[in-house]
Design an enzyme around this catalytic site. Structure first.
Site, PDB file in Angstrom:
ATOM      1  N   GLY A  15      57.060  -4.488 -48.171  1.00  0.00           N
ATOM      2  CA  GLY A  15      57.124  -3.113 -48.695  1.00  0.00           C
ATOM      3  C   GLY A  15      58.556  -2.600 -48.670  1.00  0.00           C
ATOM      4  N   ARG A  25      74.130  -3.406 -49.243  1.00  0.00           N
ATOM      5  CA  ARG A  25      75.560  -3.084 -49.396  1.00  0.00           C
ATOM      6  C   ARG A  25      76.351  -3.522 -48.154  1.00  0.00           C
ATOM      7  NH1 ARG A  25      78.288   1.564 -47.617  1.00  0.00           N
ATOM      8  NH2 ARG A  25      79.993   2.359 -48.927  1.00  0.00           N
ATOM      9  N   ALA A  26      75.778  -3.232 -46.989  1.00  0.00           N
ATOM     10  CA  ALA A  26      76.480  -3.571 -45.746  1.00  0.00           C
ATOM     11  C   ALA A  26      76.604  -5.085 -45.578  1.00  0.00           C
ATOM     12  CB  ALA A  26      75.733  -2.960 -44.562  1.00  0.00           C
ATOM     13  N   ARG A  76      55.715  -9.639 -52.610  1.00  0.00           N
ATOM     14  CA  ARG A  76      54.917 -10.364 -51.623  1.00  0.00           C
ATOM     15  C   ARG A  76      54.646 -11.715 -52.275  1.00  0.00           C
ATOM     16  NH1 ARG A  76      53.843  -6.317 -47.778  1.00  0.00           N
ATOM     17  NH2 ARG A  76      53.649  -4.263 -48.709  1.00  0.00           N
ATOM     18  N   SER A  77      55.159 -12.778 -51.644  1.00  0.00           N
ATOM     19  CA  SER A  77      55.112 -14.101 -52.277  1.00  0.00           C
ATOM     20  C   SER A  77      54.039 -14.986 -51.664  1.00  0.00           C
ATOM     21  CB  SER A  77      56.480 -14.781 -52.133  1.00  0.00           C
ATOM     22  OG  SER A  77      56.396 -16.126 -52.512  1.00  0.00           O
ATOM     23  N   ASP A 107      57.466  -7.350 -40.356  1.00  0.00           N
ATOM     24  CA  ASP A 107      57.123  -8.499 -39.501  1.00  0.00           C
ATOM     25  C   ASP A 107      56.581  -9.692 -40.294  1.00  0.00           C
ATOM     26  OD1 ASP A 107      54.841  -7.127 -40.124  1.00  0.00           O
ATOM     27  OD2 ASP A 107      54.027  -7.094 -38.095  1.00  0.00           O
ATOM     28  N   THR A 130      61.196  -0.966 -42.835  1.00  0.00           N
ATOM     29  CA  THR A 130      59.842  -0.472 -43.104  1.00  0.00           C
ATOM     30  C   THR A 130      59.773   0.974 -42.616  1.00  0.00           C
ATOM     31  OG1 THR A 130      57.504  -0.606 -42.419  1.00  0.00           O
ATOM     32  CG2 THR A 130      59.073  -1.582 -40.932  1.00  0.00           C
ATOM     33  N   ASP A 132      57.259   2.413 -41.353  1.00  0.00           N
ATOM     34  CA  ASP A 132      56.234   2.628 -40.314  1.00  0.00           C
ATOM     35  C   ASP A 132      56.775   2.631 -38.885  1.00  0.00           C
ATOM     36  OD1 ASP A 132      54.458   2.602 -42.417  1.00  0.00           O
ATOM     37  OD2 ASP A 132      53.953   0.484 -42.178  1.00  0.00           O
ATOM     38  N   ASP A 134      57.105   0.136 -36.941  1.00  0.00           N
ATOM     39  CA  ASP A 134      56.157  -0.647 -36.133  1.00  0.00           C
ATOM     40  C   ASP A 134      56.728  -1.992 -35.696  1.00  0.00           C
ATOM     41  OD1 ASP A 134      56.259  -1.763 -38.635  1.00  0.00           O
ATOM     42  OD2 ASP A 134      54.094  -1.969 -38.892  1.00  0.00           O
ATOM     43  N   GLY A 175      51.647   4.728 -42.029  1.00  0.00           N
ATOM     44  CA  GLY A 175      51.934   4.244 -40.677  1.00  0.00           C
ATOM     45  C   GLY A 175      51.082   3.043 -40.298  1.00  0.00           C
ATOM     46  N   ARG A 176      50.180   2.664 -41.190  1.00  0.00           N
ATOM     47  CA  ARG A 176      49.264   1.552 -40.925  1.00  0.00           C
ATOM     48  C   ARG A 176      48.613   1.675 -39.562  1.00  0.00           C
ATOM     49  NH1 ARG A 176      52.158  -3.619 -43.464  1.00  0.00           N
ATOM     50  NH2 ARG A 176      53.756  -2.912 -42.050  1.00  0.00           N
ATOM     51  N   SER A 219      45.850  31.750 -38.777  1.00  0.00           N
ATOM     52  CA  SER A 219      45.099  31.972 -40.017  1.00  0.00           C
ATOM     53  C   SER A 219      44.977  30.686 -40.836  1.00  0.00           C
ATOM     54  CB  SER A 219      45.792  33.036 -40.860  1.00  0.00           C
ATOM     55  OG  SER A 219      47.113  32.625 -41.126  1.00  0.00           O
ATOM     56  N   ARG A 252      40.911  21.612 -47.250  1.00  0.00           N
ATOM     57  CA  ARG A 252      41.528  20.827 -48.321  1.00  0.00           C
ATOM     58  C   ARG A 252      42.117  19.542 -47.739  1.00  0.00           C
ATOM     59  NH1 ARG A 252      39.275  24.159 -50.927  1.00  0.00           N
ATOM     60  NH2 ARG A 252      40.024  25.310 -52.735  1.00  0.00           N
TER      61      ARG A 252
END
Ligand code: ATP
Length: 328
Positions: A15, A25-26, A76-77, A107, A130, A132, A134, A175-176, A219, A252
């Site tokens: 992702g 770039r770095a 994703r390969s 990961d 990522t 997330d 994680d 956040g999975r 409220s 909502r």
């Protein structure tokens, strides 16, 4: 390991996250600084197998530090999960004279890199990208800070409409399996409750808490729901539950979705990406392999890739307490 490292390759995989461009770039500029060639690989491991390469120099990465997404594209390969696919990738890298590979991803991407190294002895280095947060071995993954700012901005806007109509909003964030985005953005956005996978609040306590909020004169209410939370109901079922069990609330739902992955990287992510890119390249130039670079206690540190993959990030218990106190 080769005797001298003359050429490195860089790819983004899994992702995408804001800050990946700044990291590319770095990597490219650190290579240029050390007079090492740099090959950009398009579409992650898929491009490695298809030899979808582009020679990159310092000028080729101008004007991208402020851009979301990844100029190298990500993928994703499936083929890279096969031995034949990885063999083809290895042959392509050897044909190009590449001596080491920097992988910017999560990961799964690191697992692929580790298997690739085990099979062919090819030097690999990971940069955690990522939203997330994680990944074990860094306090911040690339894109986490930007995603937090995006989510807080969205919560602020939802709050405007929620308070105008005395509404209760359930806001789902990414956040999975971890609640880092939910917890941090929830506190920053003044959420009344935050549902995260690491702590099952339970439906009764949620209803109690919302009732208390109302009795205390609030409220409107905003409940942040991490996508992997364990309350046992999805966000629409939560709405139905509250509709059926609480009176007087106009409920909502807002699922923020992929907008959380986009946007210009924050200052924090740009600086982090730059530091990680420098550290990744300079580490591989020291003939080290199979590490992930990360931010720990303010410093760039290395964590073995297998630990980064297997390790679990922990939720900050102090933040949980702060969130409880703030919703008083
Ligand atoms: P995100 O955190 O955004 O999902 P990720 O890096 O974890 O990023 P994955 O889709 O899990 O994303 O992995 C990216 C790619 O890494 C896969 O598409 C695949 O090519 C490669 N990969 C993952 N696991 C393996 C594995 N066990 N063997 C070989 N390659 C793998």
């Amino acid at each position: 390991m080769p005797k001298t490292i003359k050429k490195l390759a860089v790819l983004t995989s899994g992702g995408d996250s804001p800050g990946m461009n700044a990291a590319i770039r770095a990597v490219v500029r650190t290579c240029a600084y050390h007079s090492v060639e740099c090959l950009g690989v398009y579409r992650g491991y898929e491009g490695l197998i298809d030899a979808d390469f582009k020679q990159m120099d310092a000028r080729s990465v101008k004007g991208i530090i402020n851009k979301g997404g990844t100029i190298l594209k990500s993928a994703r390969s499936k083929s890279f999960r096969t031995k034949e696919g990885r063999k083809k990738a290895f042959e392509n890298l050897v044909a190009e004279g590449v001596d080491g590979l920097v992988v910017i991803g999560g990961d799964g991407s690191f697992t692929g890199a580790l298997i690739f190294n085990e099979e062919f002895g090819f030097p690999v280095m990971g940069i955690p990208g990522t939203i997330d947060n994680d990944i074990f071995g860094t306090s911040h993954t690339l894109g986490f800070d930007t995603a937090l700012n995006t989510v807080v901005d969205a919560i602020d806007k939802i709050r405007d409409t929620a308070s105008s109509h005395n509404r209760l909003f359930f806001v789902e964030v990414m956040g999975r399996d971890v609640g880092h985005i939910a917890l941090n953005a929830g506190i920053a956005g003044g959420a009344e409750e935050i549902l995260i996978p690491e702590e099952d609040l339970g439906l009764d306590r949620l209803v109690d808490s919302l009732n208390k909020s109302r009795q205390s004169g609030k409220s409107s209410s905003i409940v942040i729901v991490a996508e992997g939370d364990k309350i046992g109901k999805n966000i629409f079922e939560l709405k139905d539950y509250v509709d059926e069990n609480m009176e007087g609330y106009d409920v909502r739902v807002s699922v923020l979705g992929h907008m959380q992955r986009g946007g210009a990287p924050s200052c924090f992510d740009r600086v982090l990406a730059s530091r990680m890119g420098v550290k990744a390249v300079e580490t591989i130039l020291e003939y080290k392999s199979n590490y992930m670079v990360g931010l720990l206690n303010g410093k760039m540190e290395l964590t073995p890739l297998d630990k980064a993959i297997k390790g679990k990030t922990k939720i900050n218990l102090e933040l949980l307490r702060v969130s409880d106190i703030m919703s008083t």
